[in-house]
Design a protein around this motif. Structure first.
Motif, PDB file in Angstrom:
ATOM      1  N   ARG A 176      29.089  37.269  41.114  1.00  0.00           N
ATOM      2  CA  ARG A 176      28.117  38.268  41.583  1.00  0.00           C
ATOM      3  C   ARG A 176      28.821  39.565  41.975  1.00  0.00           C
ATOM      4  N   HIS A 177      29.940  39.443  42.689  1.00  0.00           N
ATOM      5  CA  HIS A 177      30.688  40.637  43.084  1.00  0.00           C
ATOM      6  C   HIS A 177      31.259  41.353  41.857  1.00  0.00           C
ATOM      7  N   ALA A 178      31.672  40.596  40.857  1.00  0.00           N
ATOM      8  CA  ALA A 178      32.210  41.216  39.642  1.00  0.00           C
ATOM      9  C   ALA A 178      31.148  42.063  38.953  1.00  0.00           C
ATOM     10  N   HIS A 179      29.947  41.522  38.831  1.00  0.00           N
ATOM     11  CA  HIS A 179      28.872  42.282  38.185  1.00  0.00           C
ATOM     12  C   HIS A 179      28.515  43.536  38.995  1.00  0.00           C
ATOM     13  N   ARG A 180      28.532  43.421  40.307  1.00  0.00           N
ATOM     14  CA  ARG A 180      28.262  44.595  41.159  1.00  0.00           C
ATOM     15  C   ARG A 180      29.365  45.640  40.988  1.00  0.00           C
ATOM     16  N   SER A 181      30.600  45.184  40.941  1.00  0.00           N
ATOM     17  CA  SER A 181      31.715  46.113  40.761  1.00  0.00           C
ATOM     18  C   SER A 181      31.584  46.879  39.449  1.00  0.00           C
ATOM     19  N   LEU A 182      31.271  46.166  38.380  1.00  0.00           N
ATOM     20  CA  LEU A 182      31.123  46.819  37.074  1.00  0.00           C
ATOM     21  C   LEU A 182      29.952  47.789  37.067  1.00  0.00           C
ATOM     22  N   ALA A 183      28.912  47.482  37.813  1.00  0.00           N
ATOM     23  CA  ALA A 183      27.745  48.372  37.861  1.00  0.00           C
ATOM     24  C   ALA A 183      28.079  49.695  38.539  1.00  0.00           C
ATOM     25  N   TYR A 184      28.957  49.652  39.540  1.00  0.00           N
ATOM     26  CA  TYR A 184      29.321  50.857  40.276  1.00  0.00           C
ATOM     27  C   TYR A 184      30.551  51.555  39.718  1.00  0.00           C
ATOM     28  N   LEU A 185      31.313  50.906  38.855  1.00  0.00           N
ATOM     29  CA  LEU A 185      32.624  51.403  38.441  1.00  0.00           C
ATOM     30  C   LEU A 185      32.512  52.697  37.639  1.00  0.00           C
ATOM     31  N   ARG A 186      33.340  53.683  37.991  1.00  0.00           N
ATOM     32  CA  ARG A 186      33.379  54.937  37.240  1.00  0.00           C
ATOM     33  C   ARG A 186      33.949  54.689  35.845  1.00  0.00           C
ATOM     34  N   PRO A 187      33.414  55.331  34.822  1.00  0.00           N
ATOM     35  CA  PRO A 187      33.837  55.046  33.448  1.00  0.00           C
ATOM     36  C   PRO A 187      35.274  55.435  33.144  1.00  0.00           C
TER      37      PRO A 187
END
Length: 424
Positions: free
Chosen positions: A337-348
């Motif tokens: 769950r944290h991984a998916h949240r991180s990817l959602a917020y991660l700058r490209p």
């Protein structure tokens, strides 16, 4: 001429806490490194880029923008001249622009900085302009590292710049304030060299850089610099399998003055403390620090002026560290769950971080015995980033596990064949 504001370039400046003046200096330095000729970009030109009045930079400025930001001209909202389509930035070892810039870095920095006086010459009095030139170089280094990770070339570049700043101090004079700022910059470059070595899994050199950085940080008297030193020391000790030292260093960072004054630094310190407590299997303390880190980040003022190096820490990085914490405790579903949240917020532009999160996510999915999904996640990692030291370490272990779990599975065989081709 009116234009549409270049939101992509404005966002890059905001995310990296870079001023127009700093960007102008970075672009001129990049143009010199690329062409051998001084850049002629001025602040008025940069403002036109930001306002969208200039949508088709010339080739030198276009390449400089890509070098400084780690993004293509198209990704920055510019219209490339000619008919050739812009290509995404390649992996470091395949990127001639990256390699050329690094090979020229020592020469380019030498042009910008005052050399120590020769025999018989009077020492020059250093001033704020010397500090600003060095800070611009540090922003450029940080931007490149954020994209590619801690390559040996970046480690050497930071080490050479540390030597140059120290030499600059010894051969010239400065006020107490300028001297302190120069020690701060020297410590920042030395710390950057240490981080590049840690990120590249070169722990012997990292220990050397740590000892040097502690000395320079002490001379600087800068709280943010000391915070950064102990934070990276904690990570290094954890890699060296010295968990007690890692925890002590993380606690030292959390107790620093800057962490008491700024919730963002406090949040970063507590995120790292969570990882260290998880290493000991202390799930209660680990989860408490994850919760405290989130509350502190929610209180942090995003517009507050901070050193450029801390620009990496945001919601995406907090979730990344929370993911690592959960994985240390074997809590695979929560880690996912944290991984998916991180990817959602991660700058490209943070390509290395994206590869790391995907590698961790694949491991977390495998921990839940979701073999097909785990391999699919691993396949999404760009081949250039699979060779990055930390990413490769995760994928080596991942590959061993999938072979043990399903040695005759066709997807496992295909993944193993592809991975070997990429990294060997």
């Amino acid at each position: 001429m009116q234009g549409t504001r270049n939101e992509a370039l404005v966002a890059w400046l905001d995310n990296h806490r870079t001023t127009v003046k700093e960007l102008t200096s970075l672009l001129n330095t990049a143009i010199y490194e690329l062409t051998g000729k001084p850049g002629s970009v001025n602040e008025r030109h940069v403002f036109k880029l930001l306002r969208g009045e200039h949508k088709s930079p010339n080739s030198a400025l276009r390449m400089a923008l890509q070098k400084v930001t780690g993004r293509t001209a198209a990704e920055l909202g510019f219209v490339p001249r000619g008919s050739k389509k812009e290509k995404p930035a390649p992996a470091p070892e395949d990127d001639p622009l990256y390699r050329r810039a690094l090979l020229a870095a020592a020469t380019a920095a030498g042009v910008s900085l005052a050399a120590p006086p020769l025999g018989g010459q009077r020492p020059r009095r250093l001033n704020a302009n010397d500090v600003e030139v060095l800070k611009a170089e540090l922003v450029a280094w940080t931007t490149t590292e954020s994209t590619y990770g801690g390559t040996p070339e970046l480690e050497k570049r930071a080490e050479d710049l540390t030597d140059k700043v120290i030499g600059l101090q010894q051969g010239n004079t400065a006020s107490a304030r300028i001297r302190s700022e120069l020690y701060t910059v020297a410590a920042a470059f030395s710390n950057s060299a240490m981080w590049a070595a840690i990120d590249g899994q070169r722990f012997g050199p990292a220990e050397y850089h740590l000892d040097r950085t502690i000395r320079l940080a002490g001379l600087s008297g800068d709280p943010a610099t000391e915070f950064r030193v102990w934070g990276h020391a904690s990570i290094l000790f954890r890699h060296l399998d010295r968990p007690t030292d890692a925890l002590a260093a993380a606690e030292r960072a959390q107790a620093s003055a800057i962490a008491r004054r700024d919730p963002l630094f406090s949040s970063l310190a507590m995120s790292r403390l969570a990882v260290n407590h998880a290493k000991f299997g202390d799930d209660r303390s680990a989860m408490r620090y994850v919760d405290l880190a989130q509350k502190a980040l929610d209180r942090a003022d995003p517009n507050r002026h901070r050193p450029s190096w801390v620009g990496f820490y945001d919601q995406a990085e907090l979730d990344h560290l929370a993911m690592v914490t959960r994985m240390q405790l074997g809590q695979w579903a929560a880690a996912e769950r944290h991984a998916h949240r991180s990817l959602a917020y991660l700058r490209p532009d943070l390509k290395r971080n994206s590869a790391l999160v995907h590698a961790h996510l694949a491991v977390a999915q495998l921990g839940q015995r979701d073999l097909e999904q785990a391999i699919g996640t691993a396949q999404n990692i760009p081949e250039g980033m699979m060779r990055h030291a930390r990413v490769r370490g995760l994928l080596d272990g991942f590959t061993e596990q999938v072979i043990v779990l399903a040695p005759r599975n066709s997807e496992v065989r295909d993944w193993r064949a592809r991975y070997r081709t990429v990294v060997e």
